[in-house]
Each structure stands twice: as structure tokens, then as C-alpha cells.
Motif scaffolding. Structure first.
Motif, mmCIF file in Angstrom:
data_model
loop_
_atom_site.group_PDB
_atom_site.id
_atom_site.type_symbol
_atom_site.label_atom_id
_atom_site.label_comp_id
_atom_site.label_asym_id
_atom_site.label_seq_id
_atom_site.Cartn_x
_atom_site.Cartn_y
_atom_site.Cartn_z
ATOM 1 N N LEU A 385 5.884 -6.698 0.850
ATOM 2 C CA LEU A 385 5.937 -5.317 1.335
ATOM 3 C C LEU A 385 6.698 -5.264 2.652
ATOM 4 O O LEU A 385 6.504 -6.112 3.537
ATOM 5 C CB LEU A 385 4.524 -4.765 1.539
ATOM 6 N N VAL A 394 7.701 -1.838 -1.564
ATOM 7 C CA VAL A 394 7.762 -3.117 -2.258
ATOM 8 C C VAL A 394 9.220 -3.568 -2.299
ATOM 9 O O VAL A 394 10.076 -2.876 -2.850
ATOM 10 C CB VAL A 394 7.187 -3.009 -3.685
ATOM 11 N N VAL A 399 9.357 1.350 -5.446
ATOM 12 C CA VAL A 399 7.932 1.672 -5.365
ATOM 13 C C VAL A 399 7.480 1.575 -3.912
ATOM 14 O O VAL A 399 7.893 0.669 -3.184
ATOM 15 C CB VAL A 399 7.106 0.725 -6.257
ATOM 16 N N GLN A 400 6.635 2.514 -3.501
ATOM 17 C CA GLN A 400 6.204 2.582 -2.105
ATOM 18 C C GLN A 400 4.745 3.024 -2.015
ATOM 19 O O GLN A 400 4.264 3.808 -2.833
ATOM 20 C CB GLN A 400 7.097 3.576 -1.345
ATOM 21 N N LEU A 401 4.071 2.520 -0.994
ATOM 22 C CA LEU A 401 2.729 2.986 -0.644
ATOM 23 C C LEU A 401 2.808 3.736 0.679
ATOM 24 O O LEU A 401 3.486 3.280 1.615
ATOM 25 C CB LEU A 401 1.767 1.808 -0.492
ATOM 26 N N TRP A 409 -4.547 5.510 0.272
ATOM 27 C CA TRP A 409 -3.186 5.075 -0.050
ATOM 28 C C TRP A 409 -2.607 5.982 -1.136
ATOM 29 O O TRP A 409 -3.253 6.274 -2.126
ATOM 30 C CB TRP A 409 -3.196 3.624 -0.531
ATOM 31 N N PRO A 411 0.579 6.649 -3.847
ATOM 32 C CA PRO A 411 1.683 5.984 -4.547
ATOM 33 C C PRO A 411 2.936 6.864 -4.569
ATOM 34 O O PRO A 411 2.867 8.066 -4.805
ATOM 35 C CB PRO A 411 1.127 5.797 -5.960
ATOM 36 N N LEU A 433 -0.751 1.184 -5.943
ATOM 37 C CA LEU A 433 0.495 0.539 -6.348
ATOM 38 C C LEU A 433 0.608 0.472 -7.863
ATOM 39 O O LEU A 433 1.686 0.635 -8.421
ATOM 40 C CB LEU A 433 0.574 -0.861 -5.744
ATOM 41 N N SER A 437 3.697 1.905 -10.016
ATOM 42 C CA SER A 437 4.431 1.037 -10.948
ATOM 43 C C SER A 437 4.327 1.532 -12.364
ATOM 44 O O SER A 437 5.262 1.410 -13.153
ATOM 45 C CB SER A 437 3.895 -0.392 -10.856
#
Length: 440
Positions: A385, A394, A399-401, A409, A411, A433, A437
Motif C-alpha cells: 500500500l 494498492v 484499487v484504493q482504501l 474504511w 473502498p 479492499l 477488488s
């Protein structure tokens, strides 16, 4: 696994008390929990804290999480003082695993039931499959500890480990998911099943209502009536208020504008009807929130800004004409409004803030966020990360948090060059996550 299953559960499928009443619930094996947390409710998290504070070997806890996530825990039997399941090792070897929890004594149950009769809202919350904090607090004040503490979850496993092993840990992680769905599971472990508990409360409520009044001519009888000043000084003297009316099944319908009178020339009837219908929906939501258990302990939210309220209304699919007006009011173009609406549908105002703002986490918040990221994955499984303010991307993916002000959190996924909300918030970063995804 049939031989060991019969040994654990019996050929007939369940234990029963000597009086013949069912004293056990068996829950089918839950599906694998890849990429998700095991406890979403505060009481489920308290259960896991008791496990994690008790176990001496953190490696066994990680092994238990892996087994539970892989779906290695079979059907779970819950009965007073004990939970049981067959847990399979990675090589397929089955183990009978038990975790013991001290039952409440008859005296403790008597105090709990007496408290519950005086506070009917607690039972109503349980029937809604909720366990409000004040139920646990009132029980503790009555000398009854409902939730387990350090050392209360005692392991037994045929692998002959002397402390919590991966099998008993996996069982506890799986039971946390059951507790999320039904807090009566905890009460059964403490000694009373749902039906038995409700029957006893019913009997006690009748006895409480039919209790004979004190004889008027008794020397010890209380004086007839009290002064208003004394009554208001001591709220306990006042009679209980009547119960609140039940929440309607759906929002009310606003008045129709279909009359014989022609509307004013500049009046958009469809827009007014839409606004009236949304006002009814919002009033219903506010009423439901006000009637929910624990509402009085929640801090009142600030009113929505005009821009936020425009997004809320746009999320109700008002049609292109009204939507165009809302885009203007919200100071967004059509595409930006569509993105804001997507965020709103996942989490309202909190989700909108995460979409449109970024911030530097304070040191304590940053430490908690890093600890959550470390605990979310087993060693070697955590993705790489890259952090920027409250956002973790990521590496090498779209993809991001995003970390919200409340510690949850969110997504996100990059679509057509823009970071786009990919699901609702989660307390566990691995869960968030997985949602991001899975939106591919």
C-alpha cells in the motif's frame, strides 16, 4: 467426518435437558470469510477481545483466523456453558474443539430478569437482534456480567493444546459472526435459551402487574399522594410514561396535487410532488432513528448544507429536469453529481466527505489506522500500500482504501481515470479492499 460428527453431536443431532426441553442450538457451517472481518457489532468485537486478551500465543490466533476464513469450522453447537464444532486442519484432519463459558447462577439470572422487567426496552432491543450498551451496563450494575472478559473463554481441544489453539480460536472467530446475527446466542451460552427466557419474562411481567397493593389501613402504608414539588424533585416517584407508538410500516403519502384548479404558470408540479414525497421519506427516516434503541446517546447531526441536500435528493432519481436543477444547486456538473450520488447511496454524508475531501490524519488516528492495516492480513498476505494523507492505494492496481473521520474504511476503484466509490464502509480494511477488488 461422520464418525467424529456423531461423537460431537450425537447420532440424533443434539443434546437435550432432562426435562425434554431443547437446550441446544446448532448452526450450519458458515461460508468462508475471505477478506472480511469476523465481528461487525460492538458485542461481537467484545467477544473477540476476550479471546485475544486471553490467548497467550498470537500465532495460534492467526492460525485460527486462517482456518475460519477458509471455512474450516463445521456446524457450531451452542448450549449452556459450551460451544462445540469440528474444525479441520489445513491437511483435512478433523478436531473436536470446545470453548467453555461460565453459566450465570440462578441468583444472577434472577437479578437479570428483575432488571429486564423494569426496563422493557432491553428485551425489545434483543428481539430486534440488537444488544445496546446500556443493557450490558444495567446488567453489570445488577451484578451480572453478560459479556466474557479476560480468561472467561476456556478452550478444550482434542489436539491436546493447553491454551487456545488454532482450532478453538477458529471456533471463537466463527461464533463472533453468529453473535453479530443473534445476541440470544450469548444468553444461551450463559444458560438460558430465547424461548425459555421470554417465557420467564412473561410470567414475571404478569406477576409484577398483579402484585397486591399495600393495604390502605396498614401502619406502614405510604401517605396518600405526594406534593408536586417532591414528585418533580424525585423522578422515580412519577408513573412511567406510556409506550411510544409503533413505527409505521412505510413513509406516509403526501397530499396529491391533482386537483381541478390549474397550477400557477411557473409551477413545476412534478418537481413539487417529488419534493413532497422525499420530505415524507426523510421524516420517516428521522422518526425511525428517534425510536431506535440508544438514540438518546447519539449526538445530533448538523443540518445538511444545500449542496449535501441536493445530492440526497438526486440520489432518489428525480428525473432529468429536476436533476439538472440539483446539479446547479450542488455546484457540480452532471458527471460530478453522478459520482456524488453514488457515494451518497453507499453511506450518506460520511461517504460524500470521503469522496470530496482528503486530510492528514492526526498522530493517534494514524497509529490506529496503521494498527488496523497490520491486523487485517496475516503475515505475507498484506498487499503493498502507498499512503497519501487519508488514502492508501494498492501499488500497481486501480484499487484504493480511504480512511474516514470515524475510523471506517471506504473502498474505491479508478474507473475511466476517476476514483469512484466501490462499496459501503467497513471497520476492517481487508473487508473494504475485498469489496473494491470485487467490483472489477
Amino acid at each position: 467426518m461422520s464418525d467424529i460428527h456423531d461423537e460431537v453431536y450425537g447420532a440424533e443431532g443434539g443434546d437435550r435437558r432432562a426435562d425434554g426441553a431443547a437446550n441446544e442450538r446448532t448452526f450450519e457451517a458458515l461460508p468462508p470469510a475471505h477478506g472480511r472481518g469476523f465481528a461487525q457489532t460492538w458485542w461481537g468485537q467484545a467477544w473477540l477481545k476476550a479471546l485475544e486478551d486471553t490467548a497467550l500465543d498470537s500465532g495460534q490466533l492467526k492460525a485460527g483466523r486462517r482456518l475460519a476464513r477458509a471455512g474450516a469450522v463445521g456446524a457450531v453447537s451452542v448450549r449452556p456453558g459450551r460451544i462445540t464444532a469440528v474444525v479441520q486442519d489445513r491437511d483435512g484432519t478433523p478436531h473436536r474443539s470446545d470453548v467453555l463459558l461460565q453459566e450465570l447462577s440462578p441468583e444472577e439470572w434472577d437479578r437479570f430478569l428483575g432488571m429486564a422487567i423494569e426496563r422493557a426496552g432491553h428485551i425489545a432491543a434483543l428481539l430486534d437482534r440488537d444488544m445496546p450498551p446500556h443493557l450490558v451496563e444495567d446488567s453489570a450494575a445488577a451484578g451480572v456480567e453478560l459479556l466474557p472478559g479476560i480468561g472467561d473463554l476456556e478452550p478444550e481441544c482434542d489436539c491436546e493444546a493447553w491454551d487456545h489453539c488454532g482450532h478453538t480460536a477458529a471456533l471463537c472467530y466463527q461464533v463472533a459472526r453468529l453473535l453479530d446475527q443473534d445476541p440470544f446466542v450469548l444468553l444461551l451460552m450463559r444458560g438460558r435459551g430465547e424461548r425459555e427466557l421470554l417465557d420467564e419474562l412473561h410470567v414475571r411481567s404478569l406477576t409484577h402487574a398483579d402484585a397486591p397493593q399495600q393495604c390502605e389501613d396498614s401502619q406502614d402504608a405510604a401517605p396518600e399522594g405526594v406534593s408536586a414539588e417532591e414528585a418533580y424533585a424525585d423522578g422515580a416517584i412519577l408513573p412511567p410514561l406510556p409506550g411510544l407508538p409503533a413505527l409505521p410500516s412505510e413513509p406516509g403519502r403526501p397530499p396529491t396535487l391533482d386537483t381541478e384548479t390549474e397550477p400557477a404558470q411557473d409551477l413545476d408540479v412534478a418537481a413539487v410532488e417529488f419534493l413532497a414525497a422525499q420530505a415524507a421519506v426523510e421524516a420517516y427516516r428521522l422518526l425511525a432513528d428517534a425510536l431506535a434503541p440508544g438514540h438518546k446517546r447519539h449526538t445530533a447531526e448538523d443540518e445538511l448544507t444545500a449542496c449535501e441536500d441536493a445530492v440526497r435528493l438526486a440520489a432518489a432519481d428525480p428525473g432529468p429536469t429536476v436533476e439538472a436543477r440539483l446539479a446547479t444547486v450542488s455546484e457540480r456538473g452532471r458527471s460530478d453529481l453522478a459520482l456524488a450520488v453514488q457515494a451518497w447511496r453507499y453511506g450518506g454524508r460520511a461517504a460524500l466527505r470521503v469522496l470530496e475531501e482528503d486530510w492528514v490524519l492526526k498522530e493517534d488516528s494514524l497509529a490506529r489506522a496503521r494498527a488496523a492495516l497490520e491486523a487485517a492480513w496475516d503475515e505475507g498476505e498484506r498487499p503493498e500500500l502507498q499512503a497519501s494523507r487519508n488514502r492508501w492505494t494498492v501499488v500497481g492496481t486501480d484499487v484504493q482504501l480511504r480512511h474516514g473521520h470515524d475510523g471506517r474504511w471506504w473502498p474505491y476503484r479508478k474507473e475511466r481515470g476517476r476514483w469512484t466509490p466501490a462499496g459501503p464502509a467497513a471497520h476492517d480494511p481487508a473487508t473494504a479492499l475485498a469489496m473494491a477488488s470485487g467490483s472489477e
